[in-house]
Design a protein around this motif. Structure first.
Motif, short mmCIF file in Angstrom:
data_model
loop_
_atom_site.label_atom_id
_atom_site.label_comp_id
_atom_site.label_asym_id
_atom_site.label_seq_id
_atom_site.Cartn_x
_atom_site.Cartn_y
_atom_site.Cartn_z
N GLN A 118 52.03 48.08 35.33
CA GLN A 118 50.97 48.81 34.66
C GLN A 118 51.12 50.31 34.95
N ASN A 119 50.37 51.11 34.21
CA ASN A 119 50.39 52.56 34.43
C ASN A 119 49.83 52.90 35.81
N LYS A 120 50.57 53.68 36.56
CA LYS A 120 50.12 54.15 37.87
C LYS A 120 51.05 55.26 38.33
N PRO A 121 50.68 56.02 39.38
CA PRO A 121 51.52 57.14 39.80
C PRO A 121 52.98 56.76 40.07
N GLU A 122 53.19 55.59 40.69
CA GLU A 122 54.56 55.18 41.00
C GLU A 122 55.42 55.04 39.75
N TYR A 123 54.81 54.69 38.63
CA TYR A 123 55.55 54.58 37.36
C TYR A 123 56.16 55.94 37.02
N LEU A 140 59.67 46.70 30.84
CA LEU A 140 59.41 45.30 30.51
C LEU A 140 57.90 45.13 30.45
N TYR A 141 57.42 44.27 29.57
CA TYR A 141 55.97 44.05 29.51
C TYR A 141 55.69 42.63 29.04
N ASP A 142 54.55 42.11 29.48
CA ASP A 142 54.25 40.68 29.34
C ASP A 142 54.22 40.20 27.90
N THR A 275 43.81 72.90 33.95
CA THR A 275 42.59 72.18 34.38
C THR A 275 42.28 70.98 33.50
N ASP A 276 43.02 70.82 32.40
CA ASP A 276 42.75 69.70 31.50
C ASP A 276 43.20 68.38 32.12
N VAL A 277 42.54 67.31 31.68
CA VAL A 277 42.79 65.97 32.22
C VAL A 277 42.96 64.97 31.08
N MET A 278 43.99 64.15 31.17
CA MET A 278 44.18 63.05 30.21
C MET A 278 44.00 61.74 30.94
N ILE A 279 43.35 60.78 30.30
CA ILE A 279 43.24 59.45 30.90
C ILE A 279 44.38 58.58 30.38
N SER A 280 45.03 57.88 31.30
CA SER A 280 46.18 57.03 30.96
C SER A 280 45.78 55.56 31.09
N TYR A 281 45.74 54.87 29.96
CA TYR A 281 45.44 53.43 29.97
C TYR A 281 46.25 52.68 28.92
N LEU A 282 46.78 53.40 27.92
CA LEU A 282 47.67 52.75 26.95
C LEU A 282 49.02 52.52 27.61
N PRO A 283 49.72 51.44 27.30
CA PRO A 283 50.92 51.08 28.08
C PRO A 283 52.01 52.16 28.06
N LEU A 284 52.49 52.51 29.27
CA LEU A 284 53.59 53.46 29.38
C LEU A 284 54.89 52.85 28.87
N ALA A 285 54.91 51.55 28.64
CA ALA A 285 56.09 50.92 28.05
C ALA A 285 56.28 51.35 26.60
N HIS A 286 55.25 51.93 25.99
CA HIS A 286 55.32 52.34 24.59
C HIS A 286 55.51 53.85 24.48
N SER A 287 56.21 54.26 23.45
CA SER A 287 56.59 55.67 23.31
C SER A 287 55.39 56.59 23.06
N TYR A 288 54.34 56.09 22.44
CA TYR A 288 53.15 56.90 22.13
C TYR A 288 52.51 57.47 23.39
N GLU A 289 52.26 56.59 24.38
CA GLU A 289 51.65 57.04 25.63
C GLU A 289 52.57 58.00 26.38
N ARG A 290 53.86 57.70 26.39
CA ARG A 290 54.82 58.54 27.11
C ARG A 290 54.88 59.95 26.51
N LEU A 291 54.81 60.02 25.19
CA LEU A 291 54.81 61.33 24.52
C LEU A 291 53.62 62.16 24.98
#
Length: 661
Positions: A118-123, A140-142, A275-291
């Protein structure tokens, strides 16, 4: 995104281009179009020499932020968000990468490393480790399924996989007979003794994450950063039939998209701050979130990760107070439904809410985007606070959002909500709506990094001369091809470098693109999953009570429905024997008990054939007359005319979805 100028003003914003002239046509046979923001008609690949790879982008963010907070997470549900700074991420990435090399992995662009988390700092630390040493991450994702994951591990020749949980380690070990090239599994959480024993018996070495960082710290290795033309990720698309395809994305491709989005938004005075903040919850396995995360890192801003439980997402949002909110239609639809159920509970509230919406719509048409009007104070404050209260930009992708929901949200959220279009093969996105364009039903003009043309699809009667055709994309953001699959690569990329998307688009008079159809009989559901209806129909036709089946779904719906023609011989016999119904087939088709039996039979046959729950119809309409050439529902070669069937059963399809919603 922290704005140079405030949008909370009544004079409105000035769009980056004229809303009636959003793209310009290039000369030549292709009639390709580019963004009006392209300087001298040239596509943008990068902006600054110090940010041409994803590693350089991150280092730039570290400098701009003056080593400010970068990645945030909640250690537990009761603790506040903790943050790790940019330089610490880079240092830990260096250690982790050196640790992987000490395990025997080679610091080259041919080394593929799996990530199952899942998305987390270690990723993110893992990704930066790969970029520091020219390696390539393979998510890889389920939802890919067991067979697809096995295929990926083998095709990409993955010898090491990083997992966040022991449960995922167990999943990998369960498949070990099919994936024997795995030598190392690295686990973020505390190692399980049971998993260590199982791994050892299979000849797999299990390591704690901290162990690899310490190994690299004790055995430093000279950095070998990736170049712009190197691969950054092999992103496997779930596909609709058969095995997944590994889209090879380059650093140059992703960076070109990031700076294109930056150009698009900065032209409307939407400038991200540290100072801006983004929330990460969409899968990092997908290119949209990574972008989107890369866009944040480019500017030295912060990414806060959700706890990993979607049920707690609203709590995370309330605490994190994000300014950048990436989302998908499925979530926005649920948010809309929740708001409307509260509004509809009171006639007075509904009356006032509708007045407020009408007034805000007037403002949107003047280009005014704000959250300081009297209507915001009276009616929309709770809606805005549910998203943390500080959101400045919402971007939605993966599937289309209905015009009703998009228009509603633009009124009550009080910030730009932009819809984009793209796919993994173009590094996530190729078009984006113009800030200040209040119209819905389009995905905006091309981004400044790519051209778009519409190619003729004669068999569907779509022609570029009529501004309709298959959407084709060309530019630095287009992928290199599919890993070890030249045939599928040739299907997607032509000799001139055009990516053929399979989507049918239409140029609107204002130069924006609208997606109107799909070339192949494949579509996305609202949650972004691709569905191949013919595959499902070929399974359902095995039902003894069924003669013909038409499966329908679209990207505004989250499930499938169907039209079923019963077998004219088998159904009357079954109804008489089992249901004690001796009726003409027209009457049987209208009988609720008969429909229930047919639907149960379809689901049962589908389960036995391995259809996923998303591939199963949730309701059917029983139609007593066979589809035929004569009634216009079949082609002369007896293939289903899908567009005709969709039109013919339009009211029944709408009725089924209305009942299911």
């Amino acid at each position: 995104m922290g704005a140079k100028g405030s949008h909370n003003i009544s004079r409105g914003i000035r769009p980056s281009v004229e809303l009636t002239y959003q793209s310009q046509e290039l000369g030549g046979k292709d009639r390709a179009r580019i963004s009006r923001l392209c300087k001298d008609g040239k596509l943008l690949e990068y902006k600054t020499e110090d940010a041409r790879t994803l590693h350089e982008v991150f280092k730039r963010g570290a400098r701009l932020s003056n080593n400010g907070p970068c990645l945030g997470w909640k250690p537990s549900a009761t603790e506040p968000y903790k943050w790790i700074n940019y330089d610490d991420v880079l240092q830990r990435a260096s250690y982790f990468g050196a640790g992987l090399i000490k395990l025997g992995l080679s610091p080259t662009n041919n080394t593929n490393v799996g990530i199952y988390s899942q998305n987390k700092p270690e990723y993110v630390i893992f990704e930066q480790a790969c970029y520091t040493y020219s390696m390539v991450g393979v998510p890889l994702y389920d939802t890919l399924g067991v067979e697809a994951c096995n295929f990926i591990i083998n095709q990409a020749e993955i010898s090491a996989v990083i997992c966040d949980t022991n449960k995922k380690v167990g999943n990998l070990l369960d498949r070990f007979s099919e994936t024997k090239n795995i030598r190392h599994i690295i686990v973020m959480e505390k190692l399980s003794g049971e998993m260590q024993t199982r791994a050892s018996s299979l000849g797999v070495k299990l390591h704690a994450w901290a162990e690899i960082e310490k190994l690299g710290q004790d055995n430093p290795h000279p950095h070998k950063p990736a170049t712009p033309d190197d691969l950054c990720i092999i992103c496997y698309t779930s596909g609709t039939t058969g095995l997944p395809k590994g889209a090879m994305l380059t650093h140059k491709g992703v960076v070109s998209i990031v700076v294109a989005c930056e150009t698009h938004l900065e032209a409307a005075d939407l400038v991200i701050q540290t100072t801006d903040v983004m929330i990460s919850y969409l899968p990092l396995a997908h290119s949209y979130e990574r972008l989107l995360e890369t866009y944040v890192y480019l500017h030295g801003a912060r990414v806060g990760f959700f706890q990993g439980d979607v049920r707690k997402l609203m709590d995370d949002i309330k605490e994190l107070q994000p300014t950048v909110f990436p989302t998908v239609p499925r979530l926005l639809n649920r948010f809309y439904d929740k708001v409307m159920s509260g509004v509809n509970a009171s006639p007075v509230k509904k009356f006032l809410f509708n007045i407020a919406l009408a007034e805000k719509e007037k403002e949107l048409k003047r280009g005014v985007i704000r959250k300081t009007s009297i209507w915001d104070t009276l009616m929309f404050r709770k809606v805005q606070e549910a998203l943390g209260g500080k959101v400045k930009l919402i971007v939605t992708g993966s599937a289309p959002l209905s015009a009703k929901v998009l228009g509603f949200l633009r009124c009550c959220v009080g910030c730009p909500i932009l819809e984009g279009y793209g796919q993994t093969e173009c590094s996530a996105i190729a078009t984006l709506q113009i800030v200040g364009d209040h119209l819905t039903g389009n995905v905006g003009p091309p981004l400044v990094c790519n051209q778009i043309k519409l190619a003729d699809v004669a068999e569907m009667e779509y022609y570029s001369g009529s501004n309709k055709g298959e959407v084709c994309i060309r530019g630095p953001n287009v992928f290199r091809g599919y890993l070890k699959d030249q045939t599928k690569t040739n299907d997607a990329l032509d000799e001139e470098g055009w990516l053929h998307t399979g989507d049918i688009g239409e140029w609107l008079p204002n130069g924006a693109l609208k997606i109107i159809d799909r070339k192949k009989h494949i579509f996305k559901l609202a949650q972004g999953e691709y569905i191949a209806p013919e595959k499902i129909e070929n399974v359902y036709i095995r039902c003894s009570l069924v003669a013909q089946v038409f499966v329908h779904g679209d990207s505004l719906q989250s499930c499938l429905v169907g039209v079923v023609v019963p077998d004219p011989d088998m159904l009357p016999k079954y109804a008489a024997d089992k249901l004690k119904l001796r009726l003409p087939i027209q009457d049987l088709a209208r009988n609720a008990e008969v429909k229930k039996v047919i639907l149960a039979d379809l689901i049962d046959v589908g389960k036995k054939a391995g259809l996923s729950s998303l591939e199963q119809v949730k309701d059917v309409y029983v139609y007593p007359e066979m589809f035929s050439v004569e009634n216009g529902l079949l082609t002369p070669t007896f293939k289903a005319k899908r567009q005709e069937l969709k039109r013919y059963f339009h009211s029944q399809i709408n009725a089924m979805y209305s009942k299911l919603s």
